[in-house]
Design a protein around this motif. Structure first.
Motif, PDB file in Angstrom:
ATOM      1  N   VAL A  70       0.846  -1.193   0.000  1.00 28.74           N
ATOM      2  CA  VAL A  70       0.000   0.000   0.000  1.00 28.74           C
ATOM      3  C   VAL A  70       0.883   1.244   0.000  1.00 28.74           C
ATOM      4  CG1 VAL A  70      -1.711   1.343   1.305  1.00 28.74           C
ATOM      5  CG2 VAL A  70      -1.874  -1.162   1.241  1.00 28.74           C
ATOM      6  N   ILE A  71       0.474   2.255  -0.765  1.00 28.98           N
ATOM      7  CA  ILE A  71       1.153   3.553  -0.739  1.00 28.98           C
ATOM      8  C   ILE A  71       0.161   4.587  -0.236  1.00 28.98           C
ATOM      9  CG2 ILE A  71       2.318   5.363  -2.054  1.00 28.98           C
ATOM     10  CD1 ILE A  71       3.165   3.271  -4.071  1.00 28.98           C
ATOM     11  N   LEU A  72       0.524   5.281   0.836  1.00 31.23           N
ATOM     12  CA  LEU A  72      -0.250   6.430   1.298  1.00 31.23           C
ATOM     13  C   LEU A  72       0.265   7.626   0.520  1.00 31.23           C
ATOM     14  CD1 LEU A  72      -0.393   6.005   5.195  1.00 31.23           C
ATOM     15  CD2 LEU A  72      -2.060   5.305   3.484  1.00 31.23           C
ATOM     16  N   LEU A  85      -3.662   4.582  -1.604  1.00 26.37           N
ATOM     17  CA  LEU A  85      -4.641   5.240  -0.747  1.00 26.37           C
ATOM     18  C   LEU A  85      -4.270   6.714  -0.654  1.00 26.37           C
ATOM     19  CD1 LEU A  85      -6.981   5.233   1.343  1.00 26.37           C
ATOM     20  CD2 LEU A  85      -5.281   4.551   3.063  1.00 26.37           C
ATOM     21  N   MET A  86      -5.113   7.575  -1.206  1.00 26.86           N
ATOM     22  CA  MET A  86      -4.858   9.007  -1.126  1.00 26.86           C
ATOM     23  C   MET A  86      -5.165   9.489   0.301  1.00 26.86           C
ATOM     24  SD  MET A  86      -3.701  10.158  -3.940  1.00 26.86           S
ATOM     25  CE  MET A  86      -3.604   9.858  -5.713  1.00 26.86           C
ATOM     26  N   LEU A  87      -4.196  10.159   0.885  1.00 27.16           N
ATOM     27  CA  LEU A  87      -4.352  10.710   2.231  1.00 27.16           C
ATOM     28  C   LEU A  87      -3.999  12.191   2.126  1.00 27.16           C
ATOM     29  CD1 LEU A  87      -4.950  10.113   5.191  1.00 27.16           C
ATOM     30  CD2 LEU A  87      -2.556   9.529   5.514  1.00 27.16           C
ATOM     31  N   THR A  88      -5.012  13.042   2.140  1.00 28.28           N
ATOM     32  CA  THR A  88      -4.814  14.433   1.741  1.00 28.28           C
ATOM     33  C   THR A  88      -5.734  15.373   2.497  1.00 28.28           C
ATOM     34  OG1 THR A  88      -4.921  15.909  -0.198  1.00 28.28           O
ATOM     35  CG2 THR A  88      -6.484  14.097  -0.113  1.00 28.28           C
ATOM     36  N   MET A  89      -5.496  16.666   2.349  1.00 25.66           N
ATOM     37  CA  MET A  89      -6.386  17.680   2.933  1.00 25.66           C
ATOM     38  C   MET A  89      -7.423  18.145   1.920  1.00 25.66           C
ATOM     39  SD  MET A  89      -5.639  17.960   6.052  1.00 25.66           S
ATOM     40  CE  MET A  89      -6.696  19.367   6.408  1.00 25.66           C
ATOM     41  N   PHE A  90      -7.263  17.754   0.641  1.00 30.48           N
ATOM     42  CA  PHE A  90      -8.182  18.214  -0.397  1.00 30.48           C
ATOM     43  C   PHE A  90      -9.467  17.393  -0.372  1.00 30.48           C
ATOM     44  CE2 PHE A  90      -4.000  19.469  -1.956  1.00 30.48           C
ATOM     45  CZ  PHE A  90      -4.225  20.798  -2.262  1.00 30.48           C
ATOM     46  N   ARG A  91     -10.581  18.065  -0.138  1.00 24.64           N
ATOM     47  CA  ARG A  91     -11.856  17.357  -0.071  1.00 24.64           C
ATOM     48  C   ARG A  91     -12.798  17.749  -1.208  1.00 24.64           C
ATOM     49  NH1 ARG A  91     -14.116  17.837   5.307  1.00 24.64           N
ATOM     50  NH2 ARG A  91     -12.003  18.125   6.077  1.00 24.64           N
ATOM     51  N   ALA A 102      -8.583  11.234  -8.508  1.00 26.71           N
ATOM     52  CA  ALA A 102      -7.857  10.161  -7.820  1.00 26.71           C
ATOM     53  C   ALA A 102      -8.403   8.801  -8.223  1.00 26.71           C
ATOM     54  CB  ALA A 102      -7.966  10.348  -6.307  1.00 26.71           C
ATOM     55  N   MET A 103      -9.716   8.705  -8.331  1.00 22.30           N
ATOM     56  CA  MET A 103     -10.333   7.444  -8.747  1.00 22.30           C
ATOM     57  C   MET A 103      -9.903   7.079 -10.159  1.00 22.30           C
ATOM     58  SD  MET A 103     -14.125   8.098  -7.151  1.00 22.30           S
ATOM     59  CE  MET A 103     -14.850   6.624  -7.875  1.00 22.30           C
ATOM     60  N   LYS A 104      -9.871   8.068 -11.050  1.00 25.09           N
ATOM     61  CA  LYS A 104      -9.450   7.820 -12.429  1.00 25.09           C
ATOM     62  C   LYS A 104      -7.986   7.397 -12.491  1.00 25.09           C
ATOM     63  CE  LYS A 104     -12.401  10.381 -15.606  1.00 25.09           C
ATOM     64  NZ  LYS A 104     -12.357  11.332 -16.737  1.00 25.09           N
ATOM     65  N   ALA A 105      -7.176   7.943 -11.574  1.00 24.80           N
ATOM     66  CA  ALA A 105      -5.749   7.622 -11.564  1.00 24.80           C
ATOM     67  C   ALA A 105      -5.478   6.227 -11.009  1.00 24.80           C
ATOM     68  CB  ALA A 105      -4.984   8.664 -10.750  1.00 24.80           C
ATOM     69  N   GLY A 106      -6.500   5.595 -10.445  1.00 21.05           N
ATOM     70  CA  GLY A 106      -6.342   4.233  -9.952  1.00 21.05           C
ATOM     71  C   GLY A 106      -6.268   4.095  -8.451  1.00 21.05           C
ATOM     72  N   ALA A 107      -6.521   5.174  -7.713  1.00 21.64           N
ATOM     73  CA  ALA A 107      -6.507   5.078  -6.251  1.00 21.64           C
ATOM     74  C   ALA A 107      -7.630   4.167  -5.780  1.00 21.64           C
ATOM     75  CB  ALA A 107      -6.657   6.466  -5.630  1.00 21.64           C
ATOM     76  N   ARG A 108      -7.333   3.354  -4.783  1.00 21.67           N
ATOM     77  CA  ARG A 108      -8.328   2.447  -4.228  1.00 21.67           C
ATOM     78  C   ARG A 108      -9.033   3.046  -3.024  1.00 21.67           C
ATOM     79  NH1 ARG A 108     -10.383  -1.241  -7.088  1.00 21.67           N
ATOM     80  NH2 ARG A 108     -10.839  -2.470  -5.226  1.00 21.67           N
TER      81      ARG A 108
END
Length: 214
Positions: free
Chosen positions: A55-57, A84-90, A98-104
């Protein structure tokens, strides 16, 4: 008795205090192991190949290559890696991009320790997971129409100038020279454009602009 193999986690974020906090958190979880850290998107791509994490955060905005582009490259080269995107951007655009880029998964940095650990376990197990606030925004976003046109309206004047050059296949260095900007500033503008337009790369952004000009 055989012990379970721990989840190997790589953290990509340009804030050292945040990386330290995540490392401390992971050390409290018996089923996880911190294997390394990246401070740029380019470094994340390289370490994903060298360290072979489970997993990559991944943060979205980092110096140089954005987390979105890094995620796309990593998934193309190593599809078994869970991001797994872990960010402040909501905002909606960041989530969908992120979903298009392949994030789970996509969760916010202000999530609790238990929420973050649960998200890591979920994506490592093949699930897709989004924080509660993010999930509700995804549902709302999916019901909107004519997103591309609305997203173009969200661009700043400078971002529109950069996008106009992107459609001509100009490299970042050419854009920097044409607009009198630094290469880093151009990279930041490109990252922002991709996020706002909910696209994976500059080529898709150019196609979107052409489509809305026709």
């Amino acid at each position: 008795m055989n012990e379970a193999i721990p989840i190997r986690v790589l953290v990509a974020d340009d804030h050292p205090l945040f990386r330290q906090g995540v490392q401390t958190m992971l050390e409290t979880a018996e089923d996880m192991r911190w294997i390394g850290e990246a401070t740029t998107g380019e470094e994340a791509v390289r370490l994903a190949e060298e360290l072979q994490p489970d997993v990559i955060l991944m943060d979205i905005r980092m110096p140089g290559m954005s987390g979105m582009e890094a995620a796309q490259r990593i998934r193309a080269a190593r599809p078994e890696v869970r991001i797994l995107m872990l960010t402040m951007f909501r905002d909606d655009a960041s989530v969908l991009t992120a979903m298009k880029a392949g994030a789970r998964g996509y969760i916010l940095k202000d999530a609790s320790k238990d929420e973050i650990l649960r998200a890591i376990r979920a994506v490592a197990g093949g699930e897709a997971i989004f924080g509660p606030h993010v999930a509700s925004r995804v549902i709302d976003f999916a019901t909107r129409q004519e997103y591309g046109i609305e997203a173009l309206k969200e661009l700043t004047p400078r971002e529109k100038e950069v996008l106009a050059l992107l459609i001509e296949d100009a490299a970042n260095s050419d854009i920097a020279a044409a607009l009198g900007l630094s290469a880093k500033t151009v990279a930041n503008h490109v990252s922002s454009i991709l996020n706002k337009l909910q696209v994976r790369d500059r080529h898709e952004a150019a196609r979107l602009l052409k489509g809305n000009r026709d």
